[in-house]
Design a protein around this motif. Sequence first.
Motif, short mmCIF file in Angstrom:
data_model
loop_
_atom_site.label_atom_id
_atom_site.label_comp_id
_atom_site.label_asym_id
_atom_site.label_seq_id
_atom_site.Cartn_x
_atom_site.Cartn_y
_atom_site.Cartn_z
N PHE A 32 6.94 40.45 27.00
CA PHE A 32 6.41 40.29 25.66
C PHE A 32 7.39 39.44 24.85
O PHE A 32 8.60 39.51 25.06
CB PHE A 32 6.25 41.64 24.96
N ILE A 33 6.87 38.65 23.91
CA ILE A 33 7.74 37.85 23.07
C ILE A 33 7.33 37.99 21.60
O ILE A 33 6.17 38.27 21.29
CB ILE A 33 7.72 36.35 23.45
N ALA A 34 8.28 37.78 20.70
CA ALA A 34 8.03 37.87 19.25
C ALA A 34 7.52 36.53 18.75
O ALA A 34 8.15 35.86 17.93
CB ALA A 34 9.31 38.29 18.53
N TYR A 35 6.35 36.15 19.23
CA TYR A 35 5.76 34.84 18.94
C TYR A 35 4.67 35.03 17.89
O TYR A 35 3.78 35.87 18.06
CB TYR A 35 5.17 34.26 20.22
N ASP A 36 4.74 34.28 16.78
CA ASP A 36 3.69 34.37 15.78
C ASP A 36 3.37 32.97 15.27
O ASP A 36 4.16 32.03 15.41
CB ASP A 36 4.12 35.29 14.62
N ASP A 37 2.21 32.84 14.66
CA ASP A 37 1.72 31.51 14.26
C ASP A 37 2.61 30.84 13.23
O ASP A 37 2.66 29.60 13.16
CB ASP A 37 0.30 31.64 13.70
N GLU A 38 3.32 31.62 12.42
CA GLU A 38 4.17 31.05 11.38
C GLU A 38 5.58 30.75 11.88
O GLU A 38 6.42 30.26 11.13
CB GLU A 38 4.25 31.99 10.17
N ASN A 39 5.85 31.07 13.13
CA ASN A 39 7.18 30.84 13.72
C ASN A 39 8.30 31.50 12.91
O ASN A 39 9.35 30.91 12.66
CB ASN A 39 7.46 29.34 13.86
N ASN A 40 8.05 32.74 12.48
CA ASN A 40 9.07 33.47 11.74
C ASN A 40 10.25 33.86 12.62
O ASN A 40 11.37 33.97 12.15
CB ASN A 40 8.46 34.74 11.12
N MET A 41 9.97 34.07 13.89
CA MET A 41 11.01 34.47 14.83
C MET A 41 11.45 33.27 15.67
O MET A 41 10.63 32.43 16.06
CB MET A 41 10.51 35.58 15.74
N SER A 42 12.73 33.20 15.93
CA SER A 42 13.28 32.12 16.77
C SER A 42 13.57 32.66 18.16
O SER A 42 13.92 33.84 18.33
CB SER A 42 14.57 31.57 16.14
N TRP A 43 13.44 31.79 19.14
CA TRP A 43 13.67 32.21 20.54
C TRP A 43 15.11 32.60 20.81
O TRP A 43 15.41 33.15 21.86
CB TRP A 43 13.23 31.10 21.49
N THR A 44 16.03 32.31 19.89
CA THR A 44 17.42 32.75 20.06
C THR A 44 17.69 34.07 19.35
O THR A 44 18.79 34.61 19.45
CB THR A 44 18.41 31.69 19.55
N ASP A 45 16.70 34.59 18.61
CA ASP A 45 16.89 35.86 17.90
C ASP A 45 17.09 37.00 18.89
O ASP A 45 16.50 37.01 19.98
CB ASP A 45 15.68 36.18 17.01
#
Length: 246
Positions: free
Chosen positions: A95-108
């Motif tokens: 699972f990933i913290a992926y959302d349409d607004e890109n609030n989360m970064s893949w390095t978080d």
Amino acid sequence: MDINRLEEIIKEGKYDLHKKEDYLKSIMLPAIQITQANVFDQKGLSKYGGDPDVPKNFKWPKHQYGDYRFIAQFNLSEIPTANTLLPKKGMLSIFIAYDDENNMSWTDKDYAKVFLFDIDENLEPYNNPNFPDKYFLDVVFKPEVDIPFKPELYKEKGLNKRQLAYVCDKVSDQTDKRYQSYLLGYPFYNVLNEDPRESDDWISLLTLRSNSGFGLNWNNRGFLMLFIEKSRLEKCDFSNVKSNAG
């Protein structure tokens, strides 16, 4: 890359590469290529997207902006016999913290959540109404080997400049890594600003290419990379996974 093809490249002997066979094999890592399957969906099958198969008591993970997004599950018992640190069985669910607004970064921290479910449990599809798109792709696995694909990844001076350029060119040409997703091996990327593997215990767990069919695009059509500590992987502990994209 198929190990037989790698051996052919070495034995072709260009730039006396055959004299470096022992060195190249010493840096070779096992990898599991992930490719689309031509079979129908069934419970427990490895796939991208759709609904995850989870235990009855599973609680869907959440981040500060909403629900994590399920992107893949891999039934590890479906992987052909391979000498790797991966568990021999179980459902690896990502699972990933992926959302349409890109609030989360893949390095978080905790951008990616990875679970290992006992395949002997009564796993059931979990229909999360927040993700109405049920499109999925079944996948299969192929054991391969991997070597570094860029000259800067060769930290030791095991090859001269001509040998290095030749090997890196052949790796890209023969494996076509820019279009592949795979478990283990060396991560593939265009740019990687932070690499957890600078610490000896961290290794690559998954390299996943962007997929427009699922609306997944990492760092300008790059790759999502997940990393895990080798010591944790040996214990089947996926509670601390780092991520990046490039």
